[in-house]
Motif scaffolding. Structure first.
Motif, PDB file in Angstrom:
ATOM      1  N   ASN A  25      -1.564  22.717   4.041  1.00 10.44           N
ATOM      2  CA  ASN A  25      -0.333  21.948   4.201  1.00 10.44           C
ATOM      3  C   ASN A  25      -0.492  20.657   3.414  1.00 10.44           C
ATOM      4  O   ASN A  25      -1.518  19.977   3.542  1.00 10.44           O
ATOM      5  N   ILE A  26       0.497  20.309   2.626  1.00  9.35           N
ATOM      6  CA  ILE A  26       0.415  19.129   1.758  1.00  9.35           C
ATOM      7  C   ILE A  26       1.497  18.133   2.176  1.00  9.35           C
ATOM      8  O   ILE A  26       2.676  18.513   2.313  1.00  9.35           O
ATOM      9  N   THR A  27       1.101  16.891   2.390  1.00  7.14           N
ATOM     10  CA  THR A  27       2.024  15.834   2.798  1.00  7.14           C
ATOM     11  C   THR A  27       1.878  14.643   1.868  1.00  7.14           C
ATOM     12  O   THR A  27       0.756  14.253   1.547  1.00  7.14           O
ATOM     13  N   ARG A  28       3.007  14.100   1.415  1.00  6.00           N
ATOM     14  CA  ARG A  28       2.948  12.831   0.692  1.00  6.00           C
ATOM     15  C   ARG A  28       2.966  11.721   1.733  1.00  6.00           C
ATOM     16  O   ARG A  28       3.958  11.497   2.409  1.00  6.00           O
ATOM     17  N   GLU A  29       1.848  11.021   1.860  1.00  4.64           N
ATOM     18  CA  GLU A  29       1.665  10.040   2.910  1.00  4.64           C
ATOM     19  C   GLU A  29       2.339   8.706   2.593  1.00  4.64           C
ATOM     20  O   GLU A  29       2.858   8.047   3.483  1.00  4.64           O
ATOM     21  N   THR A  30       2.294   8.298   1.342  1.00  6.25           N
ATOM     22  CA  THR A  30       2.924   7.038   0.950  1.00  6.25           C
ATOM     23  C   THR A  30       3.857   7.284  -0.220  1.00  6.25           C
ATOM     24  O   THR A  30       3.599   8.137  -1.076  1.00  6.25           O
ATOM     25  N   GLY A  31       4.960   6.514  -0.256  1.00  3.44           N
ATOM     26  CA  GLY A  31       5.928   6.660  -1.331  1.00  3.44           C
ATOM     27  C   GLY A  31       6.021   5.400  -2.164  1.00  3.44           C
ATOM     28  O   GLY A  31       5.107   4.568  -2.165  1.00  3.44           O
ATOM     29  N   ASP A  32       7.140   5.255  -2.872  1.00 15.50           N
ATOM     30  CA  ASP A  32       7.351   4.062  -3.695  1.00 15.50           C
ATOM     31  C   ASP A  32       8.484   3.199  -3.153  1.00 15.50           C
ATOM     32  O   ASP A  32       8.892   2.231  -3.787  1.00 15.50           O
ATOM     33  N   GLY A  33       9.012   3.571  -1.982  1.00 18.36           N
ATOM     34  CA  GLY A  33      10.067   2.767  -1.369  1.00 18.36           C
ATOM     35  C   GLY A  33      11.417   2.924  -2.014  1.00 18.36           C
ATOM     36  O   GLY A  33      12.368   2.221  -1.663  1.00 18.36           O
TER      37      GLY A  33
ATOM     38  N   TYR B 244      11.663   1.518 -14.369  1.00 20.70           N
ATOM     39  CA  TYR B 244      11.671   0.368 -13.473  1.00 20.70           C
ATOM     40  C   TYR B 244      11.952   0.828 -12.051  1.00 20.70           C
ATOM     41  O   TYR B 244      12.930   1.528 -11.789  1.00 20.70           O
ATOM     42  N   VAL B 245      11.038   0.462 -11.137  1.00 18.51           N
ATOM     43  CA  VAL B 245      11.210   0.746  -9.713  1.00 18.51           C
ATOM     44  C   VAL B 245      11.273  -0.601  -9.006  1.00 18.51           C
ATOM     45  O   VAL B 245      10.278  -1.328  -8.950  1.00 18.51           O
ATOM     46  N   TYR B 246      12.440  -0.947  -8.480  1.00 12.46           N
ATOM     47  CA  TYR B 246      12.667  -2.316  -7.990  1.00 12.46           C
ATOM     48  C   TYR B 246      11.807  -2.686  -6.786  1.00 12.46           C
ATOM     49  O   TYR B 246      11.595  -3.858  -6.495  1.00 12.46           O
ATOM     50  N   THR B 247      11.269  -1.694  -6.080  1.00 12.77           N
ATOM     51  CA  THR B 247      10.467  -1.983  -4.889  1.00 12.77           C
ATOM     52  C   THR B 247       9.017  -2.320  -5.219  1.00 12.77           C
ATOM     53  O   THR B 247       8.275  -2.769  -4.342  1.00 12.77           O
ATOM     54  N   LEU B 248       8.588  -2.088  -6.455  1.00 12.55           N
ATOM     55  CA  LEU B 248       7.182  -2.266  -6.818  1.00 12.55           C
ATOM     56  C   LEU B 248       6.941  -3.623  -7.456  1.00 12.55           C
ATOM     57  O   LEU B 248       7.825  -4.181  -8.126  1.00 12.55           O
ATOM     58  N   ALA B 249       5.719  -4.142  -7.268  1.00 13.00           N
ATOM     59  CA  ALA B 249       5.346  -5.407  -7.904  1.00 13.00           C
ATOM     60  C   ALA B 249       5.268  -5.232  -9.418  1.00 13.00           C
ATOM     61  O   ALA B 249       5.643  -6.118 -10.181  1.00 13.00           O
ATOM     62  N   ASP B 250       4.786  -4.077  -9.856  1.00 15.01           N
ATOM     63  CA  ASP B 250       4.680  -3.783 -11.281  1.00 15.01           C
ATOM     64  C   ASP B 250       4.933  -2.290 -11.451  1.00 15.01           C
ATOM     65  O   ASP B 250       4.171  -1.455 -10.931  1.00 15.01           O
ATOM     66  N   SER B 251       5.975  -1.941 -12.148  1.00 18.08           N
ATOM     67  CA  SER B 251       6.393  -0.541 -12.250  1.00 18.08           C
ATOM     68  C   SER B 251       5.562   0.287 -13.228  1.00 18.08           C
ATOM     69  O   SER B 251       5.796   1.487 -13.367  1.00 18.08           O
ATOM     70  N   ARG B 252       4.626  -0.347 -13.907  1.00 23.15           N
ATOM     71  CA  ARG B 252       3.852   0.397 -14.905  1.00 23.15           C
ATOM     72  C   ARG B 252       2.843   1.350 -14.261  1.00 23.15           C
ATOM     73  O   ARG B 252       2.345   2.269 -14.908  1.00 23.15           O
ATOM     74  N   ASN B 253       2.529   1.120 -12.978  1.00 19.68           N
ATOM     75  CA  ASN B 253       1.626   2.014 -12.256  1.00 19.68           C
ATOM     76  C   ASN B 253       2.183   2.256 -10.858  1.00 19.68           C
ATOM     77  O   ASN B 253       2.639   1.333 -10.187  1.00 19.68           O
ATOM     78  N   ILE B 254       2.142   3.521 -10.424  1.00 17.11           N
ATOM     79  CA  ILE B 254       2.559   3.887  -9.069  1.00 17.11           C
ATOM     80  C   ILE B 254       1.457   4.745  -8.464  1.00 17.11           C
ATOM     81  O   ILE B 254       1.042   5.741  -9.060  1.00 17.11           O
ATOM     82  N   THR B 255       0.978   4.355  -7.291  1.00 17.81           N
ATOM     83  CA  THR B 255      -0.052   5.133  -6.592  1.00 17.81           C
ATOM     84  C   THR B 255       0.536   5.765  -5.338  1.00 17.81           C
ATOM     85  O   THR B 255       1.082   5.071  -4.481  1.00 17.81           O
ATOM     86  N   TYR B 256       0.434   7.094  -5.267  1.00 18.88           N
ATOM     87  CA  TYR B 256       0.898   7.835  -4.095  1.00 18.88           C
ATOM     88  C   TYR B 256      -0.326   8.401  -3.363  1.00 18.88           C
ATOM     89  O   TYR B 256      -1.301   8.835  -4.000  1.00 18.88           O
ATOM     90  N   THR B 257      -0.249   8.408  -2.042  1.00 24.92           N
ATOM     91  CA  THR B 257      -1.305   9.024  -1.243  1.00 24.92           C
ATOM     92  C   THR B 257      -0.833  10.396  -0.773  1.00 24.92           C
ATOM     93  O   THR B 257       0.254  10.520  -0.201  1.00 24.92           O
ATOM     94  N   TYR B 258      -1.649  11.406  -1.041  1.00 28.65           N
ATOM     95  CA  TYR B 258      -1.352  12.774  -0.606  1.00 28.65           C
ATOM     96  C   TYR B 258      -2.417  13.243   0.383  1.00 28.65           C
ATOM     97  O   TYR B 258      -3.584  12.844   0.298  1.00 28.65           O
ATOM     98  N   HIS B 259      -1.990  14.082   1.301  1.00 31.47           N
ATOM     99  CA  HIS B 259      -2.883  14.581   2.348  1.00 31.47           C
ATOM    100  C   HIS B 259      -2.876  16.104   2.328  1.00 31.47           C
ATOM    101  O   HIS B 259      -1.820  16.735   2.369  1.00 31.47           O
ATOM    102  N   TYR B 260      -4.085  16.687   2.243  1.00 34.86           N
ATOM    103  CA  TYR B 260      -4.250  18.137   2.342  1.00 34.86           C
ATOM    104  C   TYR B 260      -4.820  18.468   3.720  1.00 34.86           C
ATOM    105  O   TYR B 260      -5.829  17.884   4.133  1.00 34.86           O
ATOM    106  N   SER B 261      -4.190  19.406   4.414  1.00 29.70           N
ATOM    107  CA  SER B 261      -4.755  19.963   5.645  1.00 29.70           C
ATOM    108  C   SER B 261      -5.118  21.411   5.360  1.00 29.70           C
ATOM    109  O   SER B 261      -4.237  22.238   5.076  1.00 29.70           O
TER     110      SER B 261
END
Length: 388
Positions: A97-105, A227-244
């Motif tokens: 099962n795969i879950t995206r734990e964090t998004g980009d807002g 451009y992602v308005y919720t991010l401090a700097d849109s040049r990098n986005i880190t997402y956390t994924y979870h594998y069960s």
């Protein structure tokens, strides 16, 4: 006579001038030279024992061991994770099962289910394949049709990695690089404006238990002209994924065929045991396996209730009304003979488990500007429709 002595004296002086005055005198003839010990044939043949760098124990030396359904060896100083696979774990069906734990807002929110499927590991030489099992088409009681389906509709390779080093001398287990199995663009987001950044993607947390292994990874993406308005700097986005990763536990659950007069989430497949049927489609209702403690009573508590955990990110002022809203469903279950079918528990602030852990059904809190969302689907056994 004087002439002879004079000539001898001159010759001696010349000899002294030509010779090295610092050379030690050769007086070894006055000493007893020790006899050199001859090596025996056995000593000459015995090699110096050097550790084998490809040996199983050499590769995991100094690593922290995380033991469970799947065993991992973690070297934090090198950001290296090895996964152990025993011979009995090949060609056996598991669930992921795969879950995206964090998004980009903004575009992609966290706590998002990203799919689930049965899988198995297959070994071909020194290559290990991570394969999704195709359960869309089945023929369980007709071996000829099952063989035809296998020839026409294959399973799908998700990832493949190479065996590291040599097998364990006693167990025959092998090691693979876990990063090559789990750290990749799992969501398939890479395109013209966003690219997966392997260099800045890492394991975040690994836990393993008897029936499941939980893996959390941070996946970084580099963007271009985005451009992602919720991010401090849109040049990098880190997402956390979870594998069960989990086994499919055996149970006496009996699937219930869906009725199109009532809406349900479904487990759907095509059954080719009988190729002369009007329609090959089979639809199972996704449902919990509720069984009465006291089957003879009109109203009974279940043997195993449905337990929901409130995530510890839910603001305290909302926990009570959310609990009351969930428990209100017990009235519906009483109509079919179940008392206290649903139980609500609070996830402790110091919980040592993750909300995406396959062992917990968790009601989670989403923070995203200007958005309110409720997610209904749950995890169900793809073979039977049983919610787990």
């Amino acid at each position: 006579m004087r002439t002879i002595i004079s000539k001898l004296f001159i010759l001696i002086c010349l000899g002294l001038l030509i010779s090295n005055p610092y050379k030690p005198l050769d007086i070894d003839f006055l000493k007893d030279k020790p006899k050199k010990k001859e090596k025996t044939k056995q000593q000459a043949k015995t090699p110096v024992n050097k550790p084998n760098p490809n040996a199983f124990e050499s590769i995991i030396k100094g690593a922290d061991k995380v033991e469970g359904l799947f065993t991992f060896y973690i070297k934090n100083d090198k950001n290296q994770v090895y996964m152990e696979l025993s011979p009995k774990q090949f060609n056996r069906t598991y669930m992921v099962n795969i879950t995206r734990e964090t998004g980009d807002g903004a575009g992609r929110h966290g706590v998002s289910m990203q799919g689930e499927f049965p899988f198995y590991f297959k070994r071909i030489g020194d290559v290990i394949q991570f394969i999704e099992k195709n359960v869309k088409f089945r023929s369980e009681s007709n071996p000829e049709t099952a063989k035809a389906l296998k020839n026409q509709i294959p399973d799908s390779i998700i990832r493949s990695v190479k065996v590291l080093g040599e097998p364990h001398l006693e167990t025959g287990s092998i090691l693979i690089d876990a990063a090559k199995l789990f750290i990749f663009d799992i969501a398939g987001m890479s395109g013209q404006r966003i690219q997966f950044d392997k260099t800045n993607s890492f394991f975040k947390k690994i836990k393993s238990f008897e029936l499941n292994s939980e893996i959390q990874v941070d996946l970084n993406y580099r963007t271009k002209g985005m451009y992602v308005y919720t991010l401090a700097d849109s040049r990098n986005i880190t997402y956390t994924y979870h594998y069960s990763l989990s086994i499919l536990p055996e149970s006496n659950y009996f699937p219930r065929v869906a009725d199109d007069r009532v809406g349900h989430f479904l487990t759907l497949y095509q059954d080719y045991n009988d190729i002369l049927t009007e329609s090959p489609y089979v639809r199972y209702i996704n449902r919990w396996d509720l069984q009465k403690k006291h089957p003879g009573k009109p109203l009974s508590e279940p043997i195993k209730p449905i337990v929901f955990w409130l995530e510890n990110t839910i603001p305290k002022e909302f926990r009570k009304p959310i609990t009351e809203g969930v428990l209100a469903w017990n009235e519906a279950f009483e109509a079919i003979g179940f008392k206290n079918a649903i139980v609500v528990k609070q996830m402790p602030d110091d919980a040592d488990w993750d909300p995406a852990d396959i062992r917990y059904s968790t009601i989670r809190w989403l923070m995203q500007p200007g958005v309110g969302i409720g997610v209904g689907p749950s995890r169900a056994n793809p073979f039977t429709g049983e919610i787990y």
